[in-house]
Motif scaffolding. Structure first.
Motif, mmCIF file in Angstrom:
data_model
loop_
_atom_site.group_PDB
_atom_site.id
_atom_site.type_symbol
_atom_site.label_atom_id
_atom_site.label_comp_id
_atom_site.label_asym_id
_atom_site.label_seq_id
_atom_site.Cartn_x
_atom_site.Cartn_y
_atom_site.Cartn_z
ATOM 1 N N LYS A 220 0.969 -1.248 0.205
ATOM 2 C CA LYS A 220 0.076 -0.152 0.036
ATOM 3 C C LYS A 220 0.772 1.499 -0.114
ATOM 4 O O LYS A 220 0.564 2.304 -0.639
ATOM 5 C CB LYS A 220 -1.142 0.075 1.243
ATOM 6 N N LYS A 221 1.869 1.094 0.774
ATOM 7 C CA LYS A 221 2.954 2.255 0.687
ATOM 8 C C LYS A 221 3.372 2.726 -0.814
ATOM 9 O O LYS A 221 3.298 4.227 -1.071
ATOM 10 C CB LYS A 221 3.866 2.198 1.755
ATOM 11 N N LYS A 222 3.848 1.620 -1.348
ATOM 12 C CA LYS A 222 4.351 1.760 -2.653
ATOM 13 C C LYS A 222 3.319 2.211 -3.686
ATOM 14 O O LYS A 222 3.179 3.392 -4.506
ATOM 15 C CB LYS A 222 5.090 0.481 -3.115
ATOM 16 N N ALA A 223 2.012 1.908 -3.454
ATOM 17 C CA ALA A 223 0.867 2.241 -4.280
ATOM 18 C C ALA A 223 0.484 3.816 -3.856
ATOM 19 O O ALA A 223 0.182 4.447 -4.954
ATOM 20 C CB ALA A 223 -0.148 1.160 -3.842
ATOM 21 N N PHE A 224 0.445 3.973 -2.768
ATOM 22 C CA PHE A 224 -0.183 5.314 -2.333
ATOM 23 C C PHE A 224 0.926 6.565 -2.858
ATOM 24 O O PHE A 224 0.520 7.715 -3.152
ATOM 25 C CB PHE A 224 -0.356 5.325 -0.871
ATOM 26 N N GLY A 225 2.196 6.032 -2.599
ATOM 27 C CA GLY A 225 3.296 7.205 -2.874
ATOM 28 C C GLY A 225 2.999 8.426 -1.901
ATOM 29 O O GLY A 225 2.888 8.184 -0.847
ATOM 30 N N TYR A 227 0.284 10.226 -1.716
ATOM 31 C CA TYR A 227 -0.634 10.391 -1.240
ATOM 32 C C TYR A 227 -1.230 9.631 -0.236
ATOM 33 O O TYR A 227 -2.385 9.571 0.497
ATOM 34 C CB TYR A 227 -1.750 10.014 -2.437
ATOM 35 N N GLY A 228 -0.235 8.644 0.443
ATOM 36 C CA GLY A 228 -0.633 7.976 1.610
ATOM 37 C C GLY A 228 -1.077 8.534 2.674
ATOM 38 O O GLY A 228 -2.153 8.154 3.353
ATOM 39 N N LYS A 229 -0.579 9.779 3.297
ATOM 40 C CA LYS A 229 -1.203 10.426 4.127
ATOM 41 C C LYS A 229 -2.695 10.884 4.194
ATOM 42 O O LYS A 229 -3.353 10.701 5.051
ATOM 43 C CB LYS A 229 -0.188 11.593 4.690
ATOM 44 N N ARG A 230 -2.949 11.200 2.959
ATOM 45 C CA ARG A 230 -4.318 11.575 2.820
ATOM 46 C C ARG A 230 -5.204 10.603 2.765
ATOM 47 O O ARG A 230 -6.331 10.432 3.434
ATOM 48 C CB ARG A 230 -4.340 12.027 1.255
ATOM 49 N N PHE A 231 -4.903 9.126 2.297
ATOM 50 C CA PHE A 231 -5.651 8.010 2.546
ATOM 51 C C PHE A 231 -5.830 7.674 3.981
ATOM 52 O O PHE A 231 -7.125 7.293 4.428
ATOM 53 C CB PHE A 231 -5.182 6.842 1.780
ATOM 54 N N TYR A 232 -4.785 7.571 4.808
ATOM 55 C CA TYR A 232 -4.919 7.335 6.109
ATOM 56 C C TYR A 232 -5.660 8.398 6.918
ATOM 57 O O TYR A 232 -6.320 7.990 7.778
ATOM 58 C CB TYR A 232 -3.355 7.105 6.829
#
Length: 252
Positions: A220-225, A227-232
């Motif tokens: 997931k970290k690789k996929a989010f790039g 934008y990860g923090k926005r998802f969390y």
């Protein structure tokens, strides 16, 4: 033999049909009598998962008692079904066994609770989570020639179902219970939520859950790039931060 044939010919059509129906029902109900009784006579309780399995119940105890049948160790699985599963699935992995035990309890509960019982809503949620767990394992074990899908472990689940629903009365009760969910969807609303709650929903051990989660969060970290923090942030607004300790190391 000839006398029997002659007597049969003398019977009227209604009598013949009645006899055939009675014999058919008897054969259906008693189909597993001999293999079950053999198991009852030869079974010796063994240790599984550091616990001694129950005594194998007699065929009469299973089929002429309550629909739920005997569950002497109170683990939610009928005693004979539990023992059959121990023998059939001894070579499966921890995740598969946990799911099959959860599945057996779910089928058993369909016999325990009547249609419209307050458990019904909980049952559908359990069913959704079960399929989510199945899909998680299917995705992990999928290869290029074997795509992940809900047919994963289908034969194993069919084995469990047929052991639990082993009579016409149980078959009718289970079908009646499930008809109340006609039109419902089994899709879960968040795959991420399922990974965060593997112990509670899939009944996996903590070590096994942590291993699955680590691989999932890395992907997931690789996929989010970036934008990860926005998802969390979005996830935590909906589900809260009580499980943040599980994935906080993967938030950029």
């Amino acid at each position: 033999m000839k006398r029997l044939i002659e007597k049969w010919k003398k019977l009227n059509k209604f009598a013949r049909i009645s006899i055939c129906i009675v014999l058919g029902i008897t054969a259906y109900r008693c189909a597993d009598f001999f293999p079950h009784t053999y198991m009852w006579l030869t079974h010796h309780p063994q240790m599984y998962n550091a616990e001694l399995e129950p005594e194998f119940p007699s065929w009469f105890n299973v089929n002429f008692g309550s629909l739920e049948g005997p569950d002497t160790n109170k683990n939610g699985i009928r005693d004979d079904v539990e023992i059959y599963m121990n023998r059939e699935f001894e070579d499966l992995g921890e995740g598969e066994i946990a799911i099959l035990h959860q599945y057996a309890r779910m089928i058993q509960n369909r016999l325990k609770y009547p249609v419209g019982h307050e458990y019904s809503k909980k049952h559908w949620e359990e069913r959704k989570h079960l399929y989510a767990c199945i899909f998680i394992l299917a995705d992990i074990k999928a290869t290029a020639s074997s795509r992940a899908n809900y047919k994963f472990m289908n034969k194993d689940r069919e084995f469990v179902f047929r052991k639990v629903i082993n009579s016409l009365s149980r078959d009718l009760r289970e079908a009646r219970f499930m008809r109340q969910f006609s039109g419902h969807s089994t899709m879960s609303d968040s795959s991420f939520w399922n990974f965060v709650h593997l112990e509670e929903q899939c009944h996996f051990s903590k070590n096994y859950s942590d291993t699955l989660r680590k691989d999932f969060f890395i992907k997931k970290k690789k996929a989010f790039g970036k934008y990860g923090k926005r998802f969390y942030d979005s996830y935590e607004r909906k589900y809260g931060k009580s499980k943040r300790y599980l994935y906080e190391d993967y938030i950029d």
